[in-house]
Design an enzyme around this catalytic site. Structure first.
Site, PDB file in Angstrom:
ATOM      1  N   GLN A 174      32.612  43.841  22.929  1.00  0.00           N
ATOM      2  CA  GLN A 174      31.970  44.054  24.221  1.00  0.00           C
ATOM      3  C   GLN A 174      33.029  43.961  25.328  1.00  0.00           C
ATOM      4  O   GLN A 174      34.211  44.127  25.050  1.00  0.00           O
ATOM      5  CB  GLN A 174      30.864  43.005  24.427  1.00  0.00           C
ATOM      6  CG  GLN A 174      29.691  43.158  23.456  1.00  0.00           C
ATOM      7  CD  GLN A 174      28.865  44.408  23.735  1.00  0.00           C
ATOM      8  OE1 GLN A 174      28.948  45.011  24.815  1.00  0.00           O
ATOM      9  NE2 GLN A 174      28.090  44.827  22.741  1.00  0.00           N
ATOM     10  N   ASP A 189      25.655  40.999  18.294  1.00  0.00           N
ATOM     11  CA  ASP A 189      26.469  40.779  19.488  1.00  0.00           C
ATOM     12  C   ASP A 189      25.545  40.701  20.693  1.00  0.00           C
ATOM     13  O   ASP A 189      24.380  41.101  20.619  1.00  0.00           O
ATOM     14  CB  ASP A 189      27.480  41.916  19.663  1.00  0.00           C
ATOM     15  CG  ASP A 189      26.810  43.271  19.795  1.00  0.00           C
ATOM     16  OD1 ASP A 189      25.678  43.432  19.279  1.00  0.00           O
ATOM     17  OD2 ASP A 189      27.388  44.177  20.400  1.00  0.00           O
ATOM     18  N   GLY A 237      28.477  48.177  23.858  1.00  0.00           N
ATOM     19  CA  GLY A 237      28.218  48.107  25.294  1.00  0.00           C
ATOM     20  C   GLY A 237      28.615  49.355  26.045  1.00  0.00           C
ATOM     21  O   GLY A 237      28.862  49.313  27.245  1.00  0.00           O
ATOM     22  N   ASP A 248      22.823  48.992  11.827  1.00  0.00           N
ATOM     23  CA  ASP A 248      23.172  48.161  12.981  1.00  0.00           C
ATOM     24  C   ASP A 248      22.563  46.777  12.779  1.00  0.00           C
ATOM     25  O   ASP A 248      21.859  46.533  11.800  1.00  0.00           O
ATOM     26  CB  ASP A 248      22.717  48.814  14.289  1.00  0.00           C
ATOM     27  CG  ASP A 248      21.218  49.024  14.338  1.00  0.00           C
ATOM     28  OD1 ASP A 248      20.512  48.532  13.448  1.00  0.00           O
ATOM     29  OD2 ASP A 248      20.754  49.693  15.271  1.00  0.00           O
ATOM     30  N   SER A 249      22.839  45.864  13.679  1.00  0.00           N
ATOM     31  CA  SER A 249      22.383  44.483  13.487  1.00  0.00           C
ATOM     32  C   SER A 249      20.987  44.255  14.038  1.00  0.00           C
ATOM     33  O   SER A 249      20.374  43.231  13.767  1.00  0.00           O
ATOM     34  CB  SER A 249      23.335  43.526  14.198  1.00  0.00           C
ATOM     35  OG  SER A 249      23.159  43.651  15.607  1.00  0.00           O
ATOM     36  N   GLY A 250      20.501  45.186  14.818  1.00  0.00           N
ATOM     37  CA  GLY A 250      19.225  44.993  15.492  1.00  0.00           C
ATOM     38  C   GLY A 250      19.389  44.398  16.879  1.00  0.00           C
ATOM     39  O   GLY A 250      18.449  44.423  17.679  1.00  0.00           O
ATOM     40  N   GLY A 251      20.578  43.881  17.157  1.00  0.00           N
ATOM     41  CA  GLY A 251      20.791  43.233  18.454  1.00  0.00           C
ATOM     42  C   GLY A 251      20.587  44.177  19.626  1.00  0.00           C
ATOM     43  O   GLY A 251      19.937  43.833  20.615  1.00  0.00           O
ATOM     44  N   PHE A 252      21.107  45.389  19.506  1.00  0.00           N
ATOM     45  CA  PHE A 252      20.999  46.337  20.616  1.00  0.00           C
ATOM     46  C   PHE A 252      19.534  46.627  20.942  1.00  0.00           C
ATOM     47  O   PHE A 252      19.148  46.688  22.109  1.00  0.00           O
ATOM     48  CB  PHE A 252      21.735  47.630  20.276  1.00  0.00           C
ATOM     49  CG  PHE A 252      21.742  48.626  21.401  1.00  0.00           C
ATOM     50  CD1 PHE A 252      22.620  48.483  22.459  1.00  0.00           C
ATOM     51  CD2 PHE A 252      20.852  49.694  21.413  1.00  0.00           C
ATOM     52  CE1 PHE A 252      22.622  49.398  23.516  1.00  0.00           C
ATOM     53  CE2 PHE A 252      20.846  50.609  22.462  1.00  0.00           C
ATOM     54  CZ  PHE A 252      21.734  50.459  23.510  1.00  0.00           C
ATOM     55  N   HIS A 278      19.854  72.360  12.077  1.00  0.00           N
ATOM     56  CA  HIS A 278      20.918  73.041  12.820  1.00  0.00           C
ATOM     57  C   HIS A 278      21.756  72.060  13.629  1.00  0.00           C
ATOM     58  O   HIS A 278      22.989  72.086  13.577  1.00  0.00           O
ATOM     59  CB  HIS A 278      20.348  74.101  13.767  1.00  0.00           C
ATOM     60  CG  HIS A 278      21.389  74.588  14.737  1.00  0.00           C
ATOM     61  ND1 HIS A 278      22.291  75.578  14.435  1.00  0.00           N
ATOM     62  CD2 HIS A 278      21.732  74.142  15.984  1.00  0.00           C
ATOM     63  CE1 HIS A 278      23.132  75.750  15.448  1.00  0.00           C
ATOM     64  NE2 HIS A 278      22.811  74.893  16.402  1.00  0.00           N
ATOM     65  N   ASP A 310      27.605  57.770  15.813  1.00  0.00           N
ATOM     66  CA  ASP A 310      26.202  58.043  15.494  1.00  0.00           C
ATOM     67  C   ASP A 310      25.479  58.296  16.789  1.00  0.00           C
ATOM     68  O   ASP A 310      25.869  57.777  17.843  1.00  0.00           O
ATOM     69  CB  ASP A 310      25.551  56.847  14.794  1.00  0.00           C
ATOM     70  CG  ASP A 310      25.111  55.794  15.793  1.00  0.00           C
ATOM     71  OD1 ASP A 310      23.931  55.820  16.206  1.00  0.00           O
ATOM     72  OD2 ASP A 310      25.947  54.953  16.191  1.00  0.00           O
TER      73      ASP A 310
END
Lengths: 380, 380
Positions: free
Chosen positions: B194, B147, B221, B93-97, B339, B271
């Site tokens: 978004q 984003d 989002g 991911d971009s790290g933005g979240f 599992h 994911d």
């Protein structure tokens, strides 16, 4: 009883022995190190990973397993091997050592030890009948007798009483394990020789147990706080009086050099929580002494922990393993436990090869010299 | 750019798609679930164990990896694949979240987001140039654009501004990834649409990104606190306007029924930390809903968690796994994570087979019905 232990070779320059021990779940090449699976698992490691690194036998702790989940339940579920998914040999201790070291409010009586559970304070009792029944429930390949483990240091009179009581308990354990068919069906029961720092009591304990003709014997009451030279002296004062044709085991020991020194004294079997316990704290073993992976100098180190030690962890760099330790990732515990256990298993495999080759004496002295020099250089 | 995504089959009764995505580290059969490896490890699981259960691609978190151990260090050590010993595809991911959800004192500017590290308070900054450089350092097979993720609920004006800024950032990310050769060498960059709860903004975001002709697109989002029907509505309002010939990804989702419902809406990639996070708490997934292994009724249960789900954990009884959970053994986290991840991977494998067979619609409805009925029965 059928012959279950073969002495393949005895070293001439030291008392080291190369042996082979048969159990209901397979043959064990000795000297051997046994990974410790206290609560029905070697912490952080799967049975498949244990196999991959050459584990031949593992240890279970009667005290912990009997408190949780309970030996009756494990029996109902088909025994400890099936329960934990390990089909190789299992040795279980009697629980006595944990009662003497962990339990509060214990009371030693002639028929056993009364104590309070460390989990919920429940009143429990372990005597010869109880420990042999519990270990039969677990289906142990090698069960240990219950013994009275005196503290260190210990008064001579108290120690003499503990030796005599331990002898009576060992006799009673043999009776129970004979009557319930445990011994007759090929399970083993090992005696435990106490005697603290008193050479004559050590000899008395060893000879008393040897007269019981049990399948094997342990040196007990070591690693209870005494300095290393004292510990080695006690082992050396005991092993000559344990039957030469039976396997010998020192319980709960030790560092890599200690294991090599005890092999030189004629000990065949070892167990210790150290490799897995320190792994969970970022410490790993190398031929040049232990190494703390938290150290900044491993930040960009692309080498494996030990060159040429072929196990799964060796695929990863010290830099990555250091990252896992510092980030407190569970995978650190798993990968470092695999490394440390394999290091111990590989060490005893090397010892076996050198006993066979006839150069165990010089080899083990050189190994220890390098290890201790490396450890000293790291500290300075 | 060479064609990297094949649509093998599109369902007629639903919008489900069966696809194949090529990356520098291998081919991914879609729909696919991606185990999450936040700090350079899928928690408690080795790369070998990930392979055994059929993981095709895993996810890394740029925010965490850039804070510790740092993307420059990972680059110096040969990239994330080599660092963590995973030679299959990796999406980052971009790290933005994480900046929007974890970081304190953040300030959104036109060129990116300034924020304080959650580890040590250090001042950090992430913009299009930074996130594409970091992900190039990591060597991601699929990098995500940065984003602006608005909270839920969100005012329309604020959301519109976030959509417009996210579009500008996506354009800048493409420029950076083109100029530094990332895209040209076969790495992928995915855009993120978004738009919160506003259908027209969702469409605007999706069409804007589609015009950039990126290798894939995500619905962003979602799963930020909104109820499930709202979440599914937002996904359904976005996917039709993302290019049909590019893979589609919903980030950070979801429960097994949610994944099947989103596949029916035309989503290809998923994911979620849930399978590993709840595993570490004793919760496991079954076709009849989630199951808490701490429950007393599993005390003597010799069955595996799910009959017929063939993985390493299936060798162990529910009774044993319950014991490990209650004894707080690390092996519980490992075995239950294996599992749960396999359950998710097997679920999307079944989905792929049913899309190919042409009966995805009825199959996924029946699957969800059984799962929810089982879950309801367990609660009552």
């Amino acid at each position: 009883m059928s012959k279950h232990f073969d002495l393949i070779k005895t070293d001439t320059a030291t008392a080291a022995r190369r042996g082979r021990l048969r159990t209901l779940h397979g043959v064990i090449e000795t000297p051997i190190f046994m990974p410790v699976g206290t609560q029905g698992t070697v912490k952080a490691v799967t049975p498949a990973q244990l196999r991959e690194i050459g584990s031949q036998i593992i240890l279970g702790n009667t005290y912990h397993l009997n408190v949780r989940p309970g030996s009756e339940l494990i029996k109902e579920l088909g025994g400890l091997h099936r329960f934990m998914g390990w089909d190789g040999p299992i040795l279980t201790d009697s629980g006595g050592f944990q009662v003497f070291s962990l339990a509060k409010l214990r009371e030693v009586r002639e028929d056993g030890v009364a104590f309070a559970s460390q989990l919920d304070g429940a009143k429990l009792f372990l005597g010869p009948k109880e420990v042999m029944t519990i270990q039969a429930n677990l289906g142990s390949d090698i069960a240990m007798v219950i013994d009275e483990c005196p503290p260190w240091p210990c008064e001579r009179d108290a120690c003499a009483r503990a030796v005599e009581r331990s002898q009576r308990w060992a006799e009673q354990c043999k009776v129970v394990a004979t009557d319930n068919g445990f011994l007759g069906s090929g399970h083993h029961v090992f005696g435990i020789a106490q005697g603290s720092t008193f050479d004559d009591l050590r000899r008395q304990a060893a000879e008393g147990l040897a007269s019981l003709d049990l399948p094997g014997y342990a040196v007990g009451g070591v690693s209870v706080g005494e300095p290393e030279p004292e510990m080695l002296k006690q082992v050396g004062a005991t092993t000559p009086f344990l039957s030469a044709d039976k396997p010998r085991y020192t319980m709960g020991l030790g560092t890599p050099p200690q294991i090599l020194k005890m092999i030189a004294l004629g000990v065949d079997m070892f167990d210790c929580v150290m490799p897995t316990r320190v792994a969970r704290n970022g410490l790993v073993f190398t031929p040049d002494g232990p190494m703390n992976l938290r150290n900044e100098r491993f930040r960009t180190d692309t080498a494996p922990i030990v060159e040429g030690l072929d196990n799964y962890t060796a695929r990863f760099s010290r830099a990555y393993l250091r990252h896992l330790v510092i980030a407190e990732e569970m995978l650190a515990g798993t990968l470092l436990s695999i490394h440390n256990l394999h290091f111990y298993l590989d060490l005893v495999a090397q010892a076996r090869a050198h006993i066979e080759a006839g150069d165990y004496g010089p080899w083990h002295r050189a190994w220890i010299e390098r290890y201790e020099a490396g450890a000293a250089a790291r500290v300075s």
